[in-house]
Design a protein around this motif. Sequence first.
Motif, PDB file in Angstrom:
ATOM      1  N   ASP B 206      -0.166  -2.856  12.763  1.00 44.22           N
ATOM      2  CA  ASP B 206      -0.727  -4.176  13.080  1.00 44.22           C
ATOM      3  C   ASP B 206      -1.681  -4.099  14.265  1.00 44.22           C
ATOM      4  OD1 ASP B 206       1.987  -5.598  15.076  1.00 44.22           O
ATOM      5  OD2 ASP B 206       1.477  -3.508  14.670  1.00 44.22           O
ATOM      6  N   LEU B 207      -1.323  -3.306  15.267  1.00 40.09           N
ATOM      7  CA  LEU B 207      -2.194  -3.161  16.426  1.00 40.09           C
ATOM      8  C   LEU B 207      -3.497  -2.448  16.063  1.00 40.09           C
ATOM      9  CD1 LEU B 207       0.303  -2.172  19.268  1.00 40.09           C
ATOM     10  CD2 LEU B 207      -0.685  -4.416  18.790  1.00 40.09           C
ATOM     11  N   ALA B 208      -3.356  -1.423  15.228  1.00 40.91           N
ATOM     12  CA  ALA B 208      -4.554  -0.690  14.806  1.00 40.91           C
ATOM     13  C   ALA B 208      -5.506  -1.608  14.055  1.00 40.91           C
ATOM     14  CB  ALA B 208      -4.171   0.499  13.938  1.00 40.91           C
ATOM     15  N   GLU B 266       7.022  12.396   2.601  1.00 40.38           N
ATOM     16  CA  GLU B 266       7.943  11.308   2.900  1.00 40.38           C
ATOM     17  C   GLU B 266       7.205  10.109   3.457  1.00 40.38           C
ATOM     18  OE1 GLU B 266      10.910  12.919   5.478  1.00 40.38           O
ATOM     19  OE2 GLU B 266      11.846  14.110   3.888  1.00 40.38           O
ATOM     20  N   SER B 267       6.238  10.372   4.324  1.00 37.88           N
ATOM     21  CA  SER B 267       5.515   9.265   4.956  1.00 37.88           C
ATOM     22  C   SER B 267       4.731   8.466   3.926  1.00 37.88           C
ATOM     23  CB  SER B 267       4.581   9.786   6.043  1.00 37.88           C
ATOM     24  OG  SER B 267       3.522  10.516   5.472  1.00 37.88           O
ATOM     25  N   ILE B 268       4.295   9.130   2.875  1.00 34.84           N
ATOM     26  CA  ILE B 268       3.589   8.421   1.812  1.00 34.84           C
ATOM     27  C   ILE B 268       4.515   7.422   1.149  1.00 34.84           C
ATOM     28  CG2 ILE B 268       2.499   8.676  -0.454  1.00 34.84           C
ATOM     29  CD1 ILE B 268       1.440  11.382   0.487  1.00 34.84           C
ATOM     30  N   ARG B 269       5.788   7.824   0.937  1.00 33.48           N
ATOM     31  CA  ARG B 269       6.754   6.931   0.293  1.00 33.48           C
ATOM     32  C   ARG B 269       7.097   5.758   1.193  1.00 33.48           C
ATOM     33  NH1 ARG B 269       5.387  10.458  -2.072  1.00 33.48           N
ATOM     34  NH2 ARG B 269       5.699  11.106  -4.221  1.00 33.48           N
ATOM     35  N   GLN B 270       7.043   5.980   2.506  1.00 37.66           N
ATOM     36  CA  GLN B 270       7.432   4.925   3.441  1.00 37.66           C
ATOM     37  C   GLN B 270       6.312   3.926   3.687  1.00 37.66           C
ATOM     38  OE1 GLN B 270      10.445   4.822   3.637  1.00 37.66           O
ATOM     39  NE2 GLN B 270      11.234   5.735   5.509  1.00 37.66           N
ATOM     40  N   PHE B 271       5.135   4.272   3.323  1.00 36.26           N
ATOM     41  CA  PHE B 271       3.981   3.439   3.639  1.00 36.26           C
ATOM     42  C   PHE B 271       3.945   2.209   2.733  1.00 36.26           C
ATOM     43  CE2 PHE B 271       0.141   2.766   5.772  1.00 36.26           C
ATOM     44  CZ  PHE B 271      -0.828   2.372   4.871  1.00 36.26           C
ATOM     45  N   PRO B 272       3.519   1.059   3.276  1.00 39.01           N
ATOM     46  CA  PRO B 272       3.511  -0.164   2.459  1.00 39.01           C
ATOM     47  C   PRO B 272       2.628  -0.030   1.222  1.00 39.01           C
ATOM     48  CG  PRO B 272       2.888  -0.641   4.742  1.00 39.01           C
ATOM     49  CD  PRO B 272       3.117   0.811   4.659  1.00 39.01           C
ATOM     50  N   PRO B 273       3.023  -0.639   0.125  1.00 46.55           N
ATOM     51  CA  PRO B 273       2.197  -0.602  -1.079  1.00 46.55           C
ATOM     52  C   PRO B 273       0.950  -1.486  -0.954  1.00 46.55           C
ATOM     53  CG  PRO B 273       4.179  -1.898  -1.458  1.00 46.55           C
ATOM     54  CD  PRO B 273       4.301  -1.314  -0.084  1.00 46.55           C
ATOM     55  N   GLN B 274       0.130  -1.418  -1.958  1.00 44.28           N
ATOM     56  CA  GLN B 274      -1.199  -2.033  -1.917  1.00 44.28           C
ATOM     57  C   GLN B 274      -1.213  -3.487  -1.440  1.00 44.28           C
ATOM     58  OE1 GLN B 274      -0.010   0.045  -4.100  1.00 44.28           O
ATOM     59  NE2 GLN B 274      -1.576   1.145  -5.267  1.00 44.28           N
ATOM     60  N   GLU B 275      -0.378  -4.326  -2.087  1.00 43.03           N
ATOM     61  CA  GLU B 275      -0.402  -5.756  -1.765  1.00 43.03           C
ATOM     62  C   GLU B 275       0.057  -6.025  -0.340  1.00 43.03           C
ATOM     63  OE1 GLU B 275      -1.377  -8.624  -3.219  1.00 43.03           O
ATOM     64  OE2 GLU B 275      -2.346  -7.436  -4.785  1.00 43.03           O
ATOM     65  N   GLU B 276       1.054  -5.239   0.104  1.00 38.07           N
ATOM     66  CA  GLU B 276       1.570  -5.452   1.448  1.00 38.07           C
ATOM     67  C   GLU B 276       0.531  -5.070   2.501  1.00 38.07           C
ATOM     68  OE1 GLU B 276       5.657  -4.066   1.769  1.00 38.07           O
ATOM     69  OE2 GLU B 276       5.352  -3.900   3.949  1.00 38.07           O
ATOM     70  N   LEU B 277      -0.151  -3.975   2.248  1.00 36.88           N
ATOM     71  CA  LEU B 277      -1.191  -3.565   3.192  1.00 36.88           C
ATOM     72  C   LEU B 277      -2.327  -4.586   3.197  1.00 36.88           C
ATOM     73  CD1 LEU B 277      -2.280  -1.512   5.202  1.00 36.88           C
ATOM     74  CD2 LEU B 277      -3.319  -0.261   3.312  1.00 36.88           C
ATOM     75  N   LYS B 278      -2.620  -5.109   2.013  1.00 40.26           N
ATOM     76  CA  LYS B 278      -3.658  -6.142   1.918  1.00 40.26           C
ATOM     77  C   LYS B 278      -3.287  -7.335   2.806  1.00 40.26           C
ATOM     78  CE  LYS B 278      -5.940  -9.206  -1.328  1.00 40.26           C
ATOM     79  NZ  LYS B 278      -5.599 -10.160  -2.372  1.00 40.26           N
ATOM     80  N   ALA B 279      -2.033  -7.747   2.748  1.00 44.44           N
ATOM     81  CA  ALA B 279      -1.571  -8.880   3.556  1.00 44.44           C
ATOM     82  C   ALA B 279      -1.679  -8.574   5.044  1.00 44.44           C
ATOM     83  CB  ALA B 279      -0.137  -9.225   3.190  1.00 44.44           C
ATOM     84  N   MET B 280      -1.349  -7.351   5.412  1.00 43.78           N
ATOM     85  CA  MET B 280      -1.436  -6.968   6.828  1.00 43.78           C
ATOM     86  C   MET B 280      -2.876  -7.017   7.311  1.00 43.78           C
ATOM     87  SD  MET B 280       1.224  -3.762   6.843  1.00 43.78           S
ATOM     88  CE  MET B 280       1.288  -3.436   8.578  1.00 43.78           C
ATOM     89  N   GLU B 282      -5.210  -8.885   6.080  1.00 44.45           N
ATOM     90  CA  GLU B 282      -5.572 -10.310   6.189  1.00 44.45           C
ATOM     91  C   GLU B 282      -5.019 -10.914   7.472  1.00 44.45           C
ATOM     92  OE1 GLU B 282      -3.967 -11.584   2.492  1.00 44.45           O
ATOM     93  OE2 GLU B 282      -5.895 -11.467   1.436  1.00 44.45           O
ATOM     94  N   ASP B 283      -3.804 -10.510   7.841  1.00 50.24           N
ATOM     95  CA  ASP B 283      -3.190 -11.010   9.067  1.00 50.24           C
ATOM     96  C   ASP B 283      -4.009 -10.670  10.295  1.00 50.24           C
ATOM     97  OD1 ASP B 283       0.321 -10.510   8.168  1.00 50.24           O
ATOM     98  OD2 ASP B 283      -1.089 -12.156   7.804  1.00 50.24           O
ATOM     99  N   ALA B 284      -4.720  -9.569  10.238  1.00 52.51           N
ATOM    100  CA  ALA B 284      -5.519  -9.167  11.402  1.00 52.51           C
ATOM    101  C   ALA B 284      -6.795  -9.978  11.512  1.00 52.51           C
ATOM    102  CB  ALA B 284      -5.856  -7.682  11.310  1.00 52.51           C
ATOM    103  N   GLY B 285      -7.062 -10.804  10.498  1.00 53.30           N
ATOM    104  CA  GLY B 285      -8.221 -11.681  10.574  1.00 53.30           C
ATOM    105  C   GLY B 285      -9.339 -11.358   9.608  1.00 53.30           C
ATOM    106  N   PHE B 286      -9.152 -10.321   8.812  1.00 52.65           N
ATOM    107  CA  PHE B 286     -10.208  -9.940   7.881  1.00 52.65           C
ATOM    108  C   PHE B 286     -10.256 -10.876   6.679  1.00 52.65           C
ATOM    109  CE2 PHE B 286     -11.755  -6.157   9.786  1.00 52.65           C
ATOM    110  CZ  PHE B 286     -10.685  -5.585  10.457  1.00 52.65           C
ATOM    111  N   PHE B 287     -11.481 -11.011   6.144  1.00 49.93           N
ATOM    112  CA  PHE B 287     -11.675 -11.838   4.958  1.00 49.93           C
ATOM    113  C   PHE B 287     -12.099 -10.998   3.772  1.00 49.93           C
ATOM    114  CE2 PHE B 287     -11.091 -16.063   6.435  1.00 49.93           C
ATOM    115  CZ  PHE B 287     -11.389 -16.036   7.786  1.00 49.93           C
ATOM    116  N   LYS B 288     -12.000 -11.603   2.592  1.00 47.79           N
ATOM    117  CA  LYS B 288     -12.375 -10.937   1.341  1.00 47.79           C
ATOM    118  C   LYS B 288     -11.718  -9.563   1.246  1.00 47.79           C
ATOM    119  CE  LYS B 288     -16.481 -12.660  -0.458  1.00 47.79           C
ATOM    120  NZ  LYS B 288     -15.632 -12.885  -1.563  1.00 47.79           N
ATOM    121  N   VAL B 289     -10.448  -9.548   1.562  1.00 45.16           N
ATOM    122  CA  VAL B 289      -9.720  -8.284   1.534  1.00 45.16           C
ATOM    123  C   VAL B 289      -9.404  -7.931   0.094  1.00 45.16           C
ATOM    124  CG1 VAL B 289      -7.679  -7.044   2.331  1.00 45.16           C
ATOM    125  CG2 VAL B 289      -8.710  -8.815   3.771  1.00 45.16           C
TER     126      VAL B 289
END
Lengths: 96, 307
Positions: B206-208, B266-280, B282-289
Amino acid sequence: GTAYCRHCHRQQGSGSGSGSGSGSGSARPEPLEPSLLRFLVCPLSKRPLRYEEATNELINEELGIAYPIIDGIPNMVPEAARRTHKKPPAEGSEQP
Amino acid sequence: VRLCRCRCRALLSRPAGAVRERRGLAAGPEMHFGFQTVTEEERREKIYQVFENVAKKYDVMNDSMTLGIHRVWKDILMHKMNPCPGTLLLDVAGGTGDIAFRFINYVRSVRQRQLQRKLKHHQNLSWQEIFESYQKNKFNSLGDSQVVVCDINREMLKVGKQKAQHLGYSEGLSWVLGNAEELPFDDDKFDVYTIAFGIRNVTRIDLALQEAYRVLKPGGRFLCLEFSHVSNPLLSRLYDLYSFQVIPVLGEVIAGDWRSYQYLVESIRQFPPQEELKAMIEDAGFFKVDYENLNFGIVAIHSGFKL
């Protein structure tokens, strides 16, 4: 002996000069890419920095810290910064 | 005597001690390092170590693990970006320079075509005009495009810089050691921000993302290329098999480091899937994600704009 910090490649406690590490050969430290100064700010305060050619560092006057430039790459993580206090510390007082 | 502010030491001595408290971080919230549970501090430490170990063999391993396909993924990213000359790119976690070099090649070739078109219309230059063109460097090959490569790992940057020298890249390229969560760049500076196969290793995504938003100019684009989730069950099984059975072995054989590559899969499996990353994003303020799956979701490119 001197402890070696992997993250910022600095020697602790020895008080030796620049942190570039290579003992052999004079080698002026590699200069900073001038265009970078347009973009770089302090990662903590996001305020502008001053390039100090003498010590090859980027200095944040407000916070009194200096970021080193090693092998031409500015090391812009707070952990690598040193305080730039004018008053020299008492002998041994800042040993970890 | 210089104070070495090693991250391993008392973080409270940092001038930004207050910043950490504001972030609401306790002494050690539990996080994942691959499938292990570690504190935030341990995670940073371990990830730094992983890349320190693999830096020299990073490119070789990428080719072996992905059978060279990672090159295509990165090419696709560049085509999606479609930068024009004069673009300012910030490539975060760009260590060994793959994206940066592609960017330079791309704008150089676009610039070439621009100049050719221009020359076609300027067949009869006067001597004065020719003289002026040499003065102003009107035919500069990159058209003032610039890429800044930012990475937290010194070893990866070293490898990248050496590669650049070896391949002859110098103009319009610079290297900075910095943290994606705390970028040393001023606001509203860059046209494009990329992070290719790096965001997975960031501890506070989220910070990144917030930092990415901050340093982009209004109208700027965020692009993230990262391993993602395969929804097709059969393909998913095959992918898992390959990941867990083959990759760590390759890691041991080629880089002499099974553990680092175990962490990778392992880190690949732990990483959020497409929709979740998209939401993150968007949360940072980006549009047309939006995102684009490559190879059935093995990899995905997420894109967003700062408007």
